[in-house]
Structure formats: structure tokens, C-alpha cells
Design a protein around this motif. Structure first.
Motif, PDB file in Angstrom:
ATOM      1  N   ASN A 380       0.794  -1.503  -0.377  1.00 47.28           N
ATOM      2  CA  ASN A 380       0.458   0.078  -0.123  1.00 47.28           C
ATOM      3  C   ASN A 380       0.821   1.219  -0.175  1.00 47.28           C
ATOM      4  OD1 ASN A 380      -2.536   1.039  -0.328  1.00 47.28           O
ATOM      5  ND2 ASN A 380      -2.644   1.431   2.436  1.00 47.28           N
ATOM      6  N   LYS A 381       1.925   1.628   0.717  1.00 46.49           N
ATOM      7  CA  LYS A 381       2.731   2.552   0.805  1.00 46.49           C
ATOM      8  C   LYS A 381       3.940   2.887  -0.064  1.00 46.49           C
ATOM      9  CE  LYS A 381       6.692   3.664   4.131  1.00 46.49           C
ATOM     10  NZ  LYS A 381       6.032   4.505   5.228  1.00 46.49           N
ATOM     11  N   ARG A 382       4.450   1.527  -1.434  1.00 47.19           N
ATOM     12  CA  ARG A 382       4.728   1.882  -2.378  1.00 47.19           C
ATOM     13  C   ARG A 382       3.699   1.604  -3.510  1.00 47.19           C
ATOM     14  NH1 ARG A 382       8.135   3.555   0.506  1.00 47.19           N
ATOM     15  NH2 ARG A 382       9.648   2.253   1.623  1.00 47.19           N
ATOM     16  N   ILE A 383       2.686   1.567  -3.343  1.00 44.83           N
ATOM     17  CA  ILE A 383       1.897   1.791  -4.867  1.00 44.83           C
ATOM     18  C   ILE A 383       1.054   2.994  -5.243  1.00 44.83           C
ATOM     19  CG2 ILE A 383       0.054   0.702  -4.071  1.00 44.83           C
ATOM     20  CD1 ILE A 383      -0.329  -0.375  -6.351  1.00 44.83           C
ATOM     21  N   GLY A 384       1.265   3.146  -3.841  1.00 43.21           N
ATOM     22  CA  GLY A 384       0.665   4.762  -3.821  1.00 43.21           C
ATOM     23  C   GLY A 384       1.569   5.957  -4.689  1.00 43.21           C
ATOM     24  N   ARG A 385       3.040   5.796  -4.329  1.00 45.76           N
ATOM     25  CA  ARG A 385       4.120   6.768  -4.987  1.00 45.76           C
ATOM     26  C   ARG A 385       3.832   6.300  -6.397  1.00 45.76           C
ATOM     27  NH1 ARG A 385      10.508   5.856  -6.650  1.00 45.76           N
ATOM     28  NH2 ARG A 385      10.801   7.750  -6.830  1.00 45.76           N
ATOM     29  N   MET A 386       3.190   5.386  -7.355  1.00 48.53           N
ATOM     30  CA  MET A 386       2.889   4.975  -8.487  1.00 48.53           C
ATOM     31  C   MET A 386       1.669   6.061  -9.080  1.00 48.53           C
ATOM     32  SD  MET A 386       3.739   1.167  -9.415  1.00 48.53           S
ATOM     33  CE  MET A 386       3.103   1.616 -11.836  1.00 48.53           C
ATOM     34  N   ALA A 387       0.572   6.049  -7.839  1.00 48.25           N
ATOM     35  CA  ALA A 387       0.040   6.910  -8.356  1.00 48.25           C
ATOM     36  C   ALA A 387      -0.470   8.327  -7.708  1.00 48.25           C
ATOM     37  CB  ALA A 387      -1.646   6.759  -7.298  1.00 48.25           C
ATOM     38  N   ASP A 388       1.135   8.843  -7.818  1.00 50.19           N
ATOM     39  CA  ASP A 388       1.387  10.234  -7.712  1.00 50.19           C
ATOM     40  C   ASP A 388       2.203  10.441  -8.640  1.00 50.19           C
ATOM     41  OD1 ASP A 388       0.582  10.712  -4.704  1.00 50.19           O
ATOM     42  OD2 ASP A 388       2.054  10.159  -3.875  1.00 50.19           O
ATOM     43  N   MET A 389       3.214   9.543  -9.225  1.00 51.42           N
ATOM     44  CA  MET A 389       3.905   9.784 -10.735  1.00 51.42           C
ATOM     45  C   MET A 389       2.997   9.828 -11.924  1.00 51.42           C
ATOM     46  SD  MET A 389       6.205   6.694  -9.974  1.00 51.42           S
ATOM     47  CE  MET A 389       7.900   7.337 -10.909  1.00 51.42           C
ATOM     48  N   LEU A 390       1.571   8.899 -11.334  1.00 51.42           N
ATOM     49  CA  LEU A 390       0.975   9.230 -12.361  1.00 51.42           C
ATOM     50  C   LEU A 390       0.067  10.576 -12.725  1.00 51.42           C
ATOM     51  CD1 LEU A 390      -1.091   5.831 -12.516  1.00 51.42           C
ATOM     52  CD2 LEU A 390       0.539   6.256 -14.408  1.00 51.42           C
ATOM     53  N   GLY A 391       0.190  11.426 -11.362  1.00 55.33           N
ATOM     54  CA  GLY A 391      -0.438  12.709 -11.943  1.00 55.33           C
ATOM     55  C   GLY A 391       0.347  13.536 -12.582  1.00 55.33           C
ATOM     56  N   ALA A 392       1.725  13.211 -12.883  1.00 54.57           N
ATOM     57  CA  ALA A 392       2.986  14.611 -13.170  1.00 54.57           C
ATOM     58  C   ALA A 392       1.996  14.571 -14.545  1.00 54.57           C
ATOM     59  CB  ALA A 392       4.382  13.309 -13.114  1.00 54.57           C
ATOM     60  N   LYS A 393       3.122  16.139 -15.044  1.00 53.03           N
ATOM     61  CA  LYS A 393       2.624  16.929 -16.026  1.00 53.03           C
ATOM     62  C   LYS A 393       3.344  15.568 -17.384  1.00 53.03           C
ATOM     63  CE  LYS A 393       4.073  20.913 -18.207  1.00 53.03           C
ATOM     64  NZ  LYS A 393       4.624  22.179 -18.753  1.00 53.03           N
ATOM     65  N   ARG A 394       4.110  14.352 -17.565  1.00 50.10           N
ATOM     66  CA  ARG A 394       4.243  13.766 -18.297  1.00 50.10           C
ATOM     67  C   ARG A 394       2.560  13.228 -18.731  1.00 50.10           C
ATOM     68  NH1 ARG A 394       9.653  10.478 -17.124  1.00 50.10           N
ATOM     69  NH2 ARG A 394       9.317  10.004 -19.177  1.00 50.10           N
ATOM     70  N   PHE A 395       2.242  12.842 -17.798  1.00 49.94           N
ATOM     71  CA  PHE A 395       1.157  12.473 -17.937  1.00 49.94           C
ATOM     72  C   PHE A 395      -0.720  12.466 -18.309  1.00 49.94           C
ATOM     73  CE2 PHE A 395       4.325   8.640 -15.632  1.00 49.94           C
ATOM     74  CZ  PHE A 395       4.189   8.134 -16.656  1.00 49.94           C
ATOM     75  N   THR A 396      -0.059  13.781 -18.412  1.00 48.84           N
ATOM     76  CA  THR A 396      -1.405  14.858 -18.058  1.00 48.84           C
ATOM     77  C   THR A 396      -2.160  14.995 -19.479  1.00 48.84           C
ATOM     78  OG1 THR A 396       0.087  16.604 -16.681  1.00 48.84           O
ATOM     79  CG2 THR A 396      -2.361  17.015 -17.522  1.00 48.84           C
ATOM     80  N   GLY A 397      -3.208  14.261 -19.028  1.00 46.87           N
ATOM     81  CA  GLY A 397      -4.134  14.284 -20.407  1.00 46.87           C
ATOM     82  C   GLY A 397      -4.473  12.640 -21.156  1.00 46.87           C
ATOM     83  N   THR A 398      -3.377  11.706 -20.551  1.00 50.68           N
ATOM     84  CA  THR A 398      -3.971  10.535 -20.686  1.00 50.68           C
ATOM     85  C   THR A 398      -4.266   9.709 -20.383  1.00 50.68           C
ATOM     86  OG1 THR A 398      -1.286  10.591 -21.028  1.00 50.68           O
ATOM     87  CG2 THR A 398      -1.770   8.500 -21.129  1.00 50.68           C
ATOM     88  N   ARG A 399      -5.467   9.550 -21.167  1.00 46.72           N
ATOM     89  CA  ARG A 399      -6.245   8.358 -20.438  1.00 46.72           C
ATOM     90  C   ARG A 399      -5.703   6.963 -19.701  1.00 46.72           C
ATOM     91  NH1 ARG A 399     -11.646   5.944 -23.623  1.00 46.72           N
ATOM     92  NH2 ARG A 399     -12.768   5.719 -22.048  1.00 46.72           N
ATOM     93  N   LYS A 400      -5.097   6.024 -20.146  1.00 50.58           N
ATOM     94  CA  LYS A 400      -4.754   5.145 -19.198  1.00 50.58           C
ATOM     95  C   LYS A 400      -3.696   5.860 -18.338  1.00 50.58           C
ATOM     96  CE  LYS A 400      -3.380   1.462 -21.615  1.00 50.58           C
ATOM     97  NZ  LYS A 400      -2.680   0.427 -22.215  1.00 50.58           N
ATOM     98  N   ALA A 401      -3.211   6.317 -18.006  1.00 52.81           N
ATOM     99  CA  ALA A 401      -2.469   7.285 -16.306  1.00 52.81           C
ATOM    100  C   ALA A 401      -4.166   7.684 -15.749  1.00 52.81           C
ATOM    101  CB  ALA A 401      -1.869   8.047 -16.921  1.00 52.81           C
ATOM    102  N   ASP A 402      -4.633   8.209 -16.235  1.00 54.25           N
ATOM    103  CA  ASP A 402      -5.744   8.472 -15.587  1.00 54.25           C
ATOM    104  C   ASP A 402      -6.396   7.178 -15.472  1.00 54.25           C
ATOM    105  OD1 ASP A 402      -4.823  11.125 -15.578  1.00 54.25           O
ATOM    106  OD2 ASP A 402      -7.124  11.349 -17.308  1.00 54.25           O
ATOM    107  N   GLN A 403      -6.684   6.268 -15.674  1.00 50.84           N
ATOM    108  CA  GLN A 403      -7.717   5.428 -15.331  1.00 50.84           C
ATOM    109  C   GLN A 403      -7.027   4.215 -14.483  1.00 50.84           C
ATOM    110  OE1 GLN A 403      -8.131   3.231 -19.572  1.00 50.84           O
ATOM    111  NE2 GLN A 403     -10.414   4.015 -19.587  1.00 50.84           N
ATOM    112  N   LEU A 404      -5.528   4.104 -14.750  1.00 46.71           N
ATOM    113  CA  LEU A 404      -4.809   3.413 -13.706  1.00 46.71           C
ATOM    114  C   LEU A 404      -4.204   4.239 -12.659  1.00 46.71           C
ATOM    115  CD1 LEU A 404      -2.391   1.264 -13.793  1.00 46.71           C
ATOM    116  CD2 LEU A 404      -0.681   2.081 -14.395  1.00 46.71           C
TER     117      LEU A 404
END
Length: 415
Positions: A380-404
Motif C-alpha cells: 500500500n505504501k509503495r503503490i501509492g507512489r505510482m499513483a503520485d507519479m501518474l499525476g505528473a505533467k508528462r502523463f497529463t491528459g493521458t486516459r490510460k494514466a488517469d484510469q490506472l
């Protein structure tokens, strides 16, 4: 009207509250509207919906009738109440286990004779690799209770003191792992401290090094990297060539990576590989007390994901992938299911660091499908970091990133 998830199994207070909110909003009712119908104030209902309060059964029955939930809310409340009961029982067990660990630390020089428990302790350390932590906690507490009873009644031979302290130390190690996997780092450290005392009383340098490695692991869980390095340094100063020494060196690499030292982390990982090639395995190193080649690659992946260079991320992905491959193709006895799941999280994190979204989503999929009892605190602790990374600018507007990101957030909420 009832929610369309078939999910009374997602039974915690937050889920019960969200179910109430879903039904209320579906009727376009305000908190006041529901409050007037069930005779509870809107502030209390809001806290129930947010999971801050867990109500009595009467609340669930009144809300169920008012919202025409056809028994759904009553069933969700009942399941949540049962989960709370189990959590409280585990909490009481953690408290009781801590008390005995403190007694173990303070115990005067005494000896133990538990030949019949030695095999049981070894089997428990092996079983831990494929089991949820709560049942392991219970089993370790029961075995240690036998050890303590024999100590207090002096049921041992004088020449068996070292062997009994060694068994006690291994049981303390299992308790430390279980407490940490349940997210209780302070309790885990008490157990690890007791394991160190037992190791010193038994004269077992290997167990002492393992205990220091576990203290460092707990400190890293709490992000106390300077303290974690101090534990590693003491462990290495007193260790011989062993699996625990390799584990300490990998812990050193993790600390260096978290402190931003890429060169230091990579050098330590390379040294581990060099020393492994000369290592002669010991029969006593089994279960959580072993440090397999798969675990070594796992540690490497979990270290390098904290660094910023693309080369570190690429190596982290390779190391985590190799750990998964070795576990999947190795013996079931040596397969660490929790660490295998975490290796997928580390590989996915490494992929995200270099922009490989599709690869990250694919590798983490089995983790998102884990049953609730296998979602240990580390995951739970480490997968939360992935969620934070998916909110970064490089993934903004990417539907798959938002879904994941949404899936990961939902995973964390019910863990």
C-alpha cells in the motif's frame, strides 16, 4: 436502489459510509434530507460517510429503510462490523506480543531447551513467505508462549541455553516481520530489539546480523535512513560471510539510494553480487532468514527506483524483472508472494520513471487484483507512489494514466 458493485465484501467503515453517500446522492438528497428521515444530525451522517465514525446497527437499519436499499446497507454494516472486530483482535494480539518482547529484552541470563519447537519455528519462517501476516503473528505468539513457559519453569538443560535463545530469537524475528507487514513499525522494532538480545545471548553472529538488518529495514520503513545506516554499519562490523551480510549490504544500497547517492548504491549492489559468488549457503538460512538470489534482485530494484537517472531506472526494472522470474520459476517453498508483488510495484515504478506507461500498467495488474488480506503495508505504501507519479505533467491528459491512477487510489482506499 442499491449500488451495482457486488461488494459487501469490501467491508470497512469507509466502504459502508461511501455506500450510504452513493445511495443518498442517487436520490439527490442533502445530508439534512437524510437526517430528517432517520433522526440523526447531518454532521454525524457526514462523518459516517467519510469513514470517521462507525455507527450502531440502528443507523444502518434506519438508513436502509429510508433509502430503499433492500438490506444492502444492513449487510454492508454487518460485514464492516466483523472486519472491525477482527482488526481489534489483531490489535490486542500486537499489544500482547509487544509486552512479552519487552519481558524478553529484560530477562536475565537463562537457558532454554525446546528441541521440539526448533522444527516448528523453522517451518513457520518458511510458511511466512506464502502467508498473510495476521495468521503468522498468531502462530508465532503461540510458539513463543511455549518458549517463555519453559523458561519460567526452567525446563531445560544447562548446555542447551544457546540453542533455546536461538529459537526464541527466530520467533522474535517472525513477530517483527508480521508487525511490520501489518503497518506497526514501533511494535516491529520492539520485536527486532528482542531478537537482537536473543542473538547476543545465543552467541549466534548470523542471527545478530539478521536482527540488525531487520532493525534497519524497520527504520527504512519509517524513512529514518541515517538510523538505518547505523544499524547496517553495526551489523557489518560483526558479521561473517553469510546471507545476512548480503542483506545488510543491500540495506546499505537502499539507504544510499534514498539519500540520492547513485554511485554508492550501485557499488554496494555490485559488491553483493561479487560476495554471493563466493558464498557457501548454510542449512539454518531458510524462509525469512534466507537471502535468496531473487531477494537480492528485489532489493536492487527497490533501491534504484529512488534515483533520478534513467540508467538507474532501467537497471531497477531489470533487477525487479529478474526477481519475479526467479520466484515464478523456483520452488514454492522459497517463493515470497508478498515480495513478488512488491517487485511488480518496483518494476512498474521504474517504467513510469522513463515514461513506459503501458509496461507499468501491465506489470502492476496482478498486484491490483490481490485479495485484501494480501495487501500488506509495504504494498500500500509503495503503490501509492505510482499513483503520485501518474499525476505528473508528462502523463497529463493521458486516459490510460488517469484510469490506472484511479484504480490504484481505489486499491489503497480498501486496503
Amino acid at each position: 436502489m442499491t449500488p451495482q458493485s457486488g461488494a459487501t465484501g469490501e467491508s470497512d467503515p469507509t466502504h459502508f459510509g461511501s455506500a450510504v453517500r452513493t445511495l443518498r446522492v442517487g436520490r439527490e438528497w442533502s445530508l439534512r434530507d437524510l437526517g430528517e428521515r432517520i433522526r440523526f444530525n447531518r454532521g454525524y451522517i457526514g462523518k459516517v460517510e467519510q469513514g470517521d465514525k462507525f455507527p450502531e446497527r440502528q443507523f444502518a437499519e434506519l438508513a436502509d429503510r429510508a433509502l430503499d436499499a433492500n438490506g444492502f446497507l444492513v449487510a454492508a454494516w454487518r460485514d464492516a462490523a466483523e472486519e472491525r472486530r477482527k482488526a481489534l483482535a489483531t490489535g490486542r494480539l500486537l499489544t500482547a506480543s509487544t509486552k512479552d518482547s519487552l519481558n524478553m529484552i529484560a530477562a536475565v541470563e537463562e537457558s532454554m531447551d525446546l528441541t521440539d519447537l526448533e522444527q516448528a519455528a523453522t517451518q513457520l519462517s518458511i510458511a511466512y513467505l506464502g502467508a498473510a501476516p495476521a495468521p503468522m503473528l498468531r502462530s508465532a505468539v503461540e510458539l513463543r508462549g511455549d518458549v517463555l513457559r519453559r523458561l519460567r519453569s526452567r525446563q531445560y538443560r544447562p548446555n542447551e541455553l544457546a540453542d533455546l535463545y536461538q529459537i526464541a530469537g527466530r520467533l522474535q524475528g517472525i513477530l517483527a516481520y508480521a508487525a511490520l507487514d501489518l503497518g506497526e513499525s514501533a511494535v516491529a522494532m520492539t520485536h527486532a530489539d528482542a531478537a537482537l538480545v536473543c542473538a547476543e545471548n545465543s552467541g549466534d553472529r548470523e542471527l545478530r546480523a539478521w536482527a540488525r538488518g531487520t532493525q534497519s529495514l524497520i527504520a527504512r520503513f519509517d524513512s529514518s535512513y541515517s538510523q538505518a545506516l547505523a544499524y547496517v554499519a553495526d551489523g557489518l562490523a560483526h558479521s561473517a560471510a553469510s546471507a545476512s551480510r548480503l542483506r545488510l549490504l543491500c540495506g546499505y544500497a537502499q539507504c544510499k539510494a534514498n539519500l540520492g547517492d547513485s554511485a554508492g548504491s550501485n557499488r554496494a549492489l555490485d559488491q553483493v553480487q561479487h560476495e554471493r559468488e563466493k558464498l557457501i549457503p548454510r542449512a539454518s538460512e531458510r524462509g525469512i532468514f534466507d537471502f535468496s538470489e531473487a531477494k537480492q534482485h528485489y532489493y536492487a530494484g527497490s533501491s534504484l527506483i529512488w534515483l533520478d537517472e534513467a540508467s538507474d531506472a532501467d537497471r531497477a526494472a531489470r533487477e525487479a524483472s529478474e526477481a519475479i522470474r526467479l520466484w515464478e520459476n523456483g520452488s514454492e517453498e522459497d517463493r515470497s508472494l508478498d515480495d513478488e508483488a512488491l517487485a511488480r510495484v518496483y518494476q512498474g515504478t521504474a517504467y513510469l520513471k522513463v515514461g513506459k506507461l503501458d509496461e507499468a500498467a501491465a506489470v502492476v495488474r496482478p498486484v491490483l487484483n490481490l485479495p485484501r488480506e494480501r495487501r500488506i503495508s509495504w504494498i500500500n505504501k509503495r503503490i501509492g507512489r505510482m499513483a503520485d507519479m501518474l499525476g505528473a505533467k508528462r502523463f497529463t491528459g493521458t486516459r490510460k494514466a488517469d484510469q490506472l491512477r484511479t484504480e490504484i487510489r481505489a486499491f489503497a482506499e480498501v486496503t
